[in-house]
Design a protein around this motif. Structure first.
Motif, PDB file in Angstrom:
ATOM      1  N   GLU A  34       0.824  -1.206   0.000  1.00 34.93           N
ATOM      2  CA  GLU A  34       0.000   0.000   0.000  1.00 34.93           C
ATOM      3  C   GLU A  34       0.861   1.259   0.000  1.00 34.93           C
ATOM      4  O   GLU A  34       0.567   2.235  -0.707  1.00 34.93           O
ATOM      5  CB  GLU A  34      -0.935  -0.016   1.205  1.00 34.93           C
ATOM      6  N   LEU A  35       1.952   1.253   0.764  1.00 35.55           N
ATOM      7  CA  LEU A  35       2.860   2.407   0.783  1.00 35.55           C
ATOM      8  C   LEU A  35       3.480   2.664  -0.583  1.00 35.55           C
ATOM      9  O   LEU A  35       3.764   3.813  -0.944  1.00 35.55           O
ATOM     10  CB  LEU A  35       3.959   2.206   1.821  1.00 35.55           C
ATOM     11  N   ALA A  36       3.686   1.595  -1.349  1.00 39.89           N
ATOM     12  CA  ALA A  36       4.288   1.753  -2.676  1.00 39.89           C
ATOM     13  C   ALA A  36       3.373   2.526  -3.626  1.00 39.89           C
ATOM     14  O   ALA A  36       3.841   3.058  -4.645  1.00 39.89           O
ATOM     15  CB  ALA A  36       4.616   0.384  -3.264  1.00 39.89           C
ATOM     16  N   ARG A  37       2.100   2.621  -3.298  1.00 42.63           N
ATOM     17  CA  ARG A  37       1.156   3.375  -4.134  1.00 42.63           C
ATOM     18  C   ARG A  37       1.231   4.875  -3.866  1.00 42.63           C
ATOM     19  O   ARG A  37       0.685   5.664  -4.637  1.00 42.63           O
ATOM     20  CB  ARG A  37      -0.279   2.905  -3.873  1.00 42.63           C
ATOM     21  N   LEU A  38       1.868   5.252  -2.795  1.00 40.49           N
ATOM     22  CA  LEU A  38       1.879   6.653  -2.376  1.00 40.49           C
ATOM     23  C   LEU A  38       2.941   7.449  -3.137  1.00 40.49           C
ATOM     24  O   LEU A  38       4.115   7.081  -3.154  1.00 40.49           O
ATOM     25  CB  LEU A  38       2.146   6.745  -0.876  1.00 40.49           C
ATOM     26  N   HIS A  39       2.532   8.554  -3.740  1.00 41.01           N
ATOM     27  CA  HIS A  39       3.465   9.463  -4.416  1.00 41.01           C
ATOM     28  C   HIS A  39       3.821  10.568  -3.419  1.00 41.01           C
ATOM     29  O   HIS A  39       3.047  11.500  -3.196  1.00 41.01           O
ATOM     30  CB  HIS A  39       2.833  10.037  -5.676  1.00 41.01           C
ATOM     31  N   SER A  40       4.982  10.417  -2.824  1.00 45.35           N
ATOM     32  CA  SER A  40       5.404  11.349  -1.775  1.00 45.35           C
ATOM     33  C   SER A  40       6.930  11.382  -1.720  1.00 45.35           C
ATOM     34  O   SER A  40       7.562  10.316  -1.749  1.00 45.35           O
ATOM     35  CB  SER A  40       4.839  10.903  -0.422  1.00 45.35           C
ATOM     36  N   PRO A  41       7.512  12.568  -1.671  1.00 48.76           N
ATOM     37  CA  PRO A  41       6.903  13.891  -1.783  1.00 48.76           C
ATOM     38  C   PRO A  41       6.157  14.039  -3.111  1.00 48.76           C
ATOM     39  O   PRO A  41       6.618  13.569  -4.155  1.00 48.76           O
ATOM     40  CB  PRO A  41       8.074  14.857  -1.700  1.00 48.76           C
ATOM     41  N   ILE A  42       5.031  14.707  -3.072  1.00 47.06           N
ATOM     42  CA  ILE A  42       4.142  14.798  -4.219  1.00 47.06           C
ATOM     43  C   ILE A  42       4.770  15.613  -5.350  1.00 47.06           C
ATOM     44  O   ILE A  42       5.520  16.559  -5.123  1.00 47.06           O
ATOM     45  CB  ILE A  42       2.806  15.430  -3.766  1.00 47.06           C
ATOM     46  N   GLY A  43       4.485  15.208  -6.607  1.00 49.96           N
ATOM     47  CA  GLY A  43       4.907  15.968  -7.778  1.00 49.96           C
ATOM     48  C   GLY A  43       6.205  15.507  -8.404  1.00 49.96           C
ATOM     49  O   GLY A  43       6.946  14.702  -7.823  1.00 49.96           O
ATOM     50  N   LEU A  44       6.482  16.022  -9.594  1.00 49.22           N
ATOM     51  CA  LEU A  44       7.736  15.762 -10.296  1.00 49.22           C
ATOM     52  C   LEU A  44       8.778  16.804  -9.910  1.00 49.22           C
ATOM     53  O   LEU A  44       8.447  17.905  -9.479  1.00 49.22           O
ATOM     54  CB  LEU A  44       7.515  15.809 -11.814  1.00 49.22           C
ATOM     55  N   ASP A  45      10.033  16.445 -10.077  1.00 52.47           N
ATOM     56  CA  ASP A  45      11.139  17.350  -9.748  1.00 52.47           C
ATOM     57  C   ASP A  45      11.297  18.393 -10.848  1.00 52.47           C
ATOM     58  O   ASP A  45      12.006  18.184 -11.832  1.00 52.47           O
ATOM     59  CB  ASP A  45      12.426  16.542  -9.570  1.00 52.47           C
TER      60      ASP A  45
END
Length: 382
Positions: free
Chosen positions: A320-331
């Motif tokens: 489930e953690l692998a689904r999280l985009h964090s820190p959010i956004g692209l560099d």
């Protein structure tokens, strides 16, 4: 065609005759997907686009020819190494265009008018049209509703209408636009057929948790991308219409409690900007179990690591953690709220379309990735 439904519905209401050119199939690097359309009326006015400019002139002429002849035609446009400056897609792709005259008294006009009216009114429905098959069936259509009922006829056997309606409802239920092949036996006309199903469905949802200045910029970006955007925050002093004028809905509630009570689906994106453990942890614990398209959370790398440990502590699994985009956004090196919103929006598009987020300069990857079909979006979500 339903991507320009509002304009064409007005044309029908005004009694105009017109021809509509619809992308029905694509290959290679094509700028528009099936369902994209351009229409030309009898006075020469044009709306919409089928190629982003590559073949618009030639398609405009095809529409005028169809208005004059009353015949539906299927035309292929593509890039030619032998004649690179001829009419074609210089991006290297191939598109098939179905050009249908919508004339007064024509058998196709009532169902086209009904489909345009349904789309303009926000009704969930699907337009099913013959794009390959016998000439007398080309362009004929059905309007299919969510209960499986339909109007119109493909002009062949009644069993073909029933089969086509079932196929249309299946794609409508999935919120997809795409092609369906029907074999010779199923077509009941002695030849196989190809159908284009264009679904009109509500826009996908973006829920932004945290009524901060970055959220205001993200709301604007979300609306630009076609999302129905809701802002949720437990603090009524911050969650106000005056601070988020572009939002479709503003909810004052604890984020996790609102997420428990609202409807989400496989197209929904969740952006967690609360940046506070008492909001983030219960919210993400729930969000990461839901079948949504994207879950992103704002915070520094230190905040991210601390938040992950807190989430593990309340039973969130590594999968489930692998689904999280964090820190959010692209560099992107973003600093301002607007730049940050751009980086978040870019990541959402990359996840949705299967992009890498890398620069295209010097890359050898496809520019247009195969992603989920994009239906025409209508209406709003309460």
């Amino acid at each position: 065609m339903l991507d320009i439904a509002d304009e064409l519905h007005r044309w029908v209401e005004q009694g105009r005759t017109f021809a509509v050119a619809t992308v029905v199939a694509v290959g290679g690097s094509a700028p528009r997907q099936p369902g994209a359309a351009m229409a030309v009326d009898s006075d020469g006015e044009a709306v919409g686009s089928v190629s982003g400019g590559c073949v618009e002139g030639a398609v405009y002429e095809l529409c005028q020819e169809a208005l004059a002849s009353g015949r539906t035609v299927l035309e292929r446009f593509g890039y030619s190494d032998d004649d690179a400056f001829a009419v074609g897609l210089t991006c290297g792709g191939v598109i098939d265009i179905l050009v249908t005259p919508v004339l007064a008294g024509a058998p196709v006009r009532p169902v086209m008018a009904a489909a345009l009216r349904a789309a303009a009114d926000g009704e969930e429905s699907a337009l099913v049209r013959v794009t390959e098959g016998p000439a007398e069936l080309l362009g004929r259509g059905l309007l299919v509703r969510t209960d499986g009922s339909f109007d119109g006829s493909l002009g062949g056997h009644p069993a073909l209408d029933t089969t086509a309606a079932a196929e249309g409802r299946a794609l409508l239920d999935a919120g997809r636009t795409g092609s369906v092949a029907i074999g010779e036996e199923g077509s009941r006309c002695g030849r196989p057929l190809t159908l284009l199903v264009e679904s009109s469905v509500p826009p996908p949802r973006m829920i932004v948790f945290g009524a901060i200045d970055f959220a205001s910029a993200l709301v604007t970006a979300g609306k630009f991308l076609g999302y129905h955007v809701t802002v949720c925050d437990a603090r009524p002093v911050f969650a106000t219409a005056s601070r988020f004028p572009a939002a479709d809905a503003i909810v004052v509630d604890w984020p996790h409690r609102y997420l428990e009570s609202t409807q989400v689906d496989a197209r929904t994106v969740l952006c967690v900007l609360t940046h506070d453990a008492k909001f983030d942890v219960p919210l993400l614990r729930l969000a990461l179990k839901l079948p949504v398209a994207y879950v992103g959370a704002m915070g520094s790398r230190r905040t991210h690591l601390d938040r992950n440990e807190r989430l593990r502590g309340v039973g969130v699994t590594e999968w489930e953690l692998a689904r999280l985009h964090s820190p959010i956004g692209l560099d992107l090196g973003a600093r301002t709220p607007e730049e940050t919103a751009l980086s978040i929006a870019a990541e959402i598009v990359a996840v949705r379309r299967g992009g890498s987020g890398a620069s295209l300069t010097g890359a050898h990857t496809p520019i247009h990735h195969d992603g989920p079909d994009t239906p025409r979006r209508i209406g709003s979500v309460a």
